[in-house]
Scaffold this motif. Sequence first.
Motif, PDB file in Angstrom:
ATOM      1  N   VAL A 149       0.959  -1.042   0.187  1.00 18.98           N
ATOM      2  CA  VAL A 149      -0.131  -0.001   0.449  1.00 18.98           C
ATOM      3  C   VAL A 149       0.664   0.742  -0.170  1.00 18.98           C
ATOM      4  N   PRO A 150       1.161   1.739  -1.105  1.00 19.73           N
ATOM      5  CA  PRO A 150       2.086   3.233  -0.891  1.00 19.73           C
ATOM      6  C   PRO A 150       1.736   4.045  -0.156  1.00 19.73           C
ATOM      7  N   VAL A 151       0.666   4.889  -0.244  1.00 20.91           N
ATOM      8  CA  VAL A 151       1.019   4.980   1.132  1.00 20.91           C
ATOM      9  C   VAL A 151       0.460   5.573   2.157  1.00 20.91           C
ATOM     10  N   THR A 152      -0.115   4.181   3.040  1.00 20.94           N
ATOM     11  CA  THR A 152       0.406   3.832   4.269  1.00 20.94           C
ATOM     12  C   THR A 152       1.883   2.951   4.715  1.00 20.94           C
ATOM     13  N   LYS A 153       2.900   2.696   3.410  1.00 24.54           N
ATOM     14  CA  LYS A 153       3.728   2.304   3.146  1.00 24.54           C
ATOM     15  C   LYS A 153       3.796   0.475   4.173  1.00 24.54           C
ATOM     16  N   GLU A 154       2.900  -0.095   4.061  1.00 24.65           N
ATOM     17  CA  GLU A 154       1.936  -0.959   4.676  1.00 24.65           C
ATOM     18  C   GLU A 154       2.005  -2.430   3.823  1.00 24.65           C
ATOM     19  N   LEU A 155       3.359  -3.419   4.024  1.00 21.24           N
ATOM     20  CA  LEU A 155       3.555  -4.589   3.429  1.00 21.24           C
ATOM     21  C   LEU A 155       2.803  -5.200   3.924  1.00 21.24           C
ATOM     22  N   PHE A 156       1.700  -6.304   3.027  1.00 25.48           N
ATOM     23  CA  PHE A 156       1.528  -7.760   3.211  1.00 25.48           C
ATOM     24  C   PHE A 156       1.374  -9.484   2.715  1.00 25.48           C
ATOM     25  N   PHE A 157       2.334 -10.272   3.001  1.00 28.69           N
ATOM     26  CA  PHE A 157       2.837 -11.208   2.307  1.00 28.69           C
ATOM     27  C   PHE A 157       2.656 -12.310   3.535  1.00 28.69           C
ATOM     28  N   SER A 158       2.590 -13.497   2.002  1.00 26.81           N
ATOM     29  CA  SER A 158       2.030 -14.467   3.056  1.00 26.81           C
ATOM     30  C   SER A 158       3.345 -15.430   2.953  1.00 26.81           C
ATOM     31  N   ASP A 159       3.812 -16.114   3.533  1.00 31.72           N
ATOM     32  CA  ASP A 159       5.153 -17.530   3.564  1.00 31.72           C
ATOM     33  C   ASP A 159       4.097 -19.215   3.428  1.00 31.72           C
ATOM     34  N   SER A 160       4.369 -19.396   2.157  1.00 28.28           N
ATOM     35  CA  SER A 160       2.992 -20.453   1.971  1.00 28.28           C
ATOM     36  C   SER A 160       3.955 -21.378   2.675  1.00 28.28           C
ATOM     37  N   GLU A 161       5.379 -22.143   2.942  1.00 28.84           N
ATOM     38  CA  GLU A 161       5.628 -23.121   3.578  1.00 28.84           C
ATOM     39  C   GLU A 161       4.985 -23.084   4.589  1.00 28.84           C
ATOM     40  N   GLU A 162       5.151 -21.838   5.638  1.00 35.61           N
ATOM     41  CA  GLU A 162       5.032 -22.064   7.188  1.00 35.61           C
ATOM     42  C   GLU A 162       3.412 -21.756   7.002  1.00 35.61           C
ATOM     43  N   ALA A 163       2.268 -21.666   6.637  1.00 33.60           N
ATOM     44  CA  ALA A 163       1.367 -21.102   6.675  1.00 33.60           C
ATOM     45  C   ALA A 163       0.708 -19.824   7.622  1.00 33.60           C
ATOM     46  N   LYS A 164       1.705 -18.930   6.774  1.00 33.39           N
ATOM     47  CA  LYS A 164       1.779 -17.699   8.425  1.00 33.39           C
ATOM     48  C   LYS A 164       1.698 -16.518   7.140  1.00 33.39           C
ATOM     49  N   ALA A 165       2.036 -15.100   7.355  1.00 39.65           N
ATOM     50  CA  ALA A 165       0.992 -13.732   6.869  1.00 39.65           C
ATOM     51  C   ALA A 165       2.137 -13.307   7.754  1.00 39.65           C
ATOM     52  N   TYR A 166       2.281 -11.485   7.316  1.00 39.92           N
ATOM     53  CA  TYR A 166       3.075 -11.056   7.719  1.00 39.92           C
ATOM     54  C   TYR A 166       2.119  -9.240   7.037  1.00 39.92           C
ATOM     55  N   LYS A 167       2.053  -8.081   8.352  1.00 40.18           N
ATOM     56  CA  LYS A 167       1.967  -7.030   8.061  1.00 40.18           C
ATOM     57  C   LYS A 167       3.164  -6.186   8.878  1.00 40.18           C
ATOM     58  N   VAL A 168       3.881  -5.572   7.829  1.00 40.54           N
ATOM     59  CA  VAL A 168       4.282  -4.784   8.269  1.00 40.54           C
ATOM     60  C   VAL A 168       4.436  -2.712   7.392  1.00 40.54           C
ATOM     61  N   THR A 169       4.966  -2.391   8.487  1.00 37.70           N
ATOM     62  CA  THR A 169       4.887  -0.665   7.587  1.00 37.70           C
ATOM     63  C   THR A 169       6.392   0.258   7.812  1.00 37.70           C
ATOM     64  N   LEU A 170       6.798   0.493   6.274  1.00 41.09           N
ATOM     65  CA  LEU A 170       7.913   0.657   5.773  1.00 41.09           C
ATOM     66  C   LEU A 170       8.287   1.932   7.028  1.00 41.09           C
ATOM     67  N   ASP A 171       9.365   2.531   7.020  1.00 43.60           N
ATOM     68  CA  ASP A 171       9.476   3.884   6.804  1.00 43.60           C
ATOM     69  C   ASP A 171       9.428   5.329   6.126  1.00 43.60           C
ATOM     70  N   VAL A 172       9.994   5.946   5.938  1.00 48.73           N
ATOM     71  CA  VAL A 172       9.712   7.351   4.856  1.00 48.73           C
ATOM     72  C   VAL A 172      10.061   6.644   3.736  1.00 48.73           C
ATOM     73  N   ASN A 173      11.231   5.915   3.632  1.00 49.76           N
ATOM     74  CA  ASN A 173      12.467   5.333   2.420  1.00 49.76           C
ATOM     75  C   ASN A 173      11.274   4.287   1.685  1.00 49.76           C
ATOM     76  N   HIS A 174      10.379   3.970   2.284  1.00 44.28           N
ATOM     77  CA  HIS A 174      10.146   2.535   2.200  1.00 44.28           C
ATOM     78  C   HIS A 174      11.170   1.521   1.931  1.00 44.28           C
ATOM     79  N   GLU A 175      11.651   1.960   3.661  1.00 42.37           N
ATOM     80  CA  GLU A 175      12.664   0.796   4.164  1.00 42.37           C
ATOM     81  C   GLU A 175      11.996   0.069   5.092  1.00 42.37           C
TER      82      GLU A 175
END
Length: 268
Positions: free
Chosen positions: A121-147
């Motif tokens: 999500v570019p505006v909020t810099k929220e990144l959602f992703f899944s790890d299929s092998e472990e059957a888990k999903a994650y959400k992190v918020t990046l900083d102003v530099n998208h890091e």
Amino acid sequence: MDKTYLLDVAIKASIRAGKAILKIYEEDDEIVFNQKLDNSPITKADIASNTEILKFLQRTNIPIISEENKNLSYDARGKWETCWVVDPLDGTKEFIKRNGEFTVNIALVSNNTPILGVIYVPVTKELFFSDSEEAKAYKVTLDVNHEFSGQMMSKTNEITPRKRIENTIKIVGSRSHMNKETEEFVTKLSTTYSNVEIVSKGSSLKFCLVAEGKADVYPRFAPTMEWDTAAGQAICNAVGIKVISKETGEPLLYNKENLLNSHFIVRR
């Protein structure tokens, strides 16, 4: 196929694409768009994002289905066991409205099933992703530099669906595509649940709301394409949420002859 490597590539591609989109979003005083043959809008941000994504994904030598590519006929792509399914700018209408509810969607599909998903999500810099092998999903918020400086796959970043609350249900619906069939679905649920809450949201963020426990169900009774749903379905699959076709009663499939999805419901 090293899924850790492929996930890393997809994450980097989505972030780079998000930065390209945000540059146009923040610098252009007026969002100029054209109509495609299906009457959906396209902007230069869609093209810029697609260009950035292709730079990364082409390194994997895995074929790509993208909304902004001229996709091969089914005679050719039907033979693919694995492919990327990409929406460089999901929620172009939300982009044009400048409400921030647009995303970059990248999914890896194997044997017609999404096994890896990334939504940025570019505006909020929220990144959602899944790890299929472990059957888990994650959400992190990046900083102003998208890091992001921490460990992305830490327990604190893991997302899980909402625990059921008796007589309460939260429904997420499309901000741009609410229709009579959806309203009838909501009315029917109102006979079962005394407390029905509706949340409107654009783009693939609706999948994310269910996956991270901010909604219970997402009914979609309007047209979508495979690139609209593949990444969201991968993330939902990882946390035990199903994306079920109303037509077949089974999970949505991908790299079909017709890339149009049937209507579907996202729920536990």
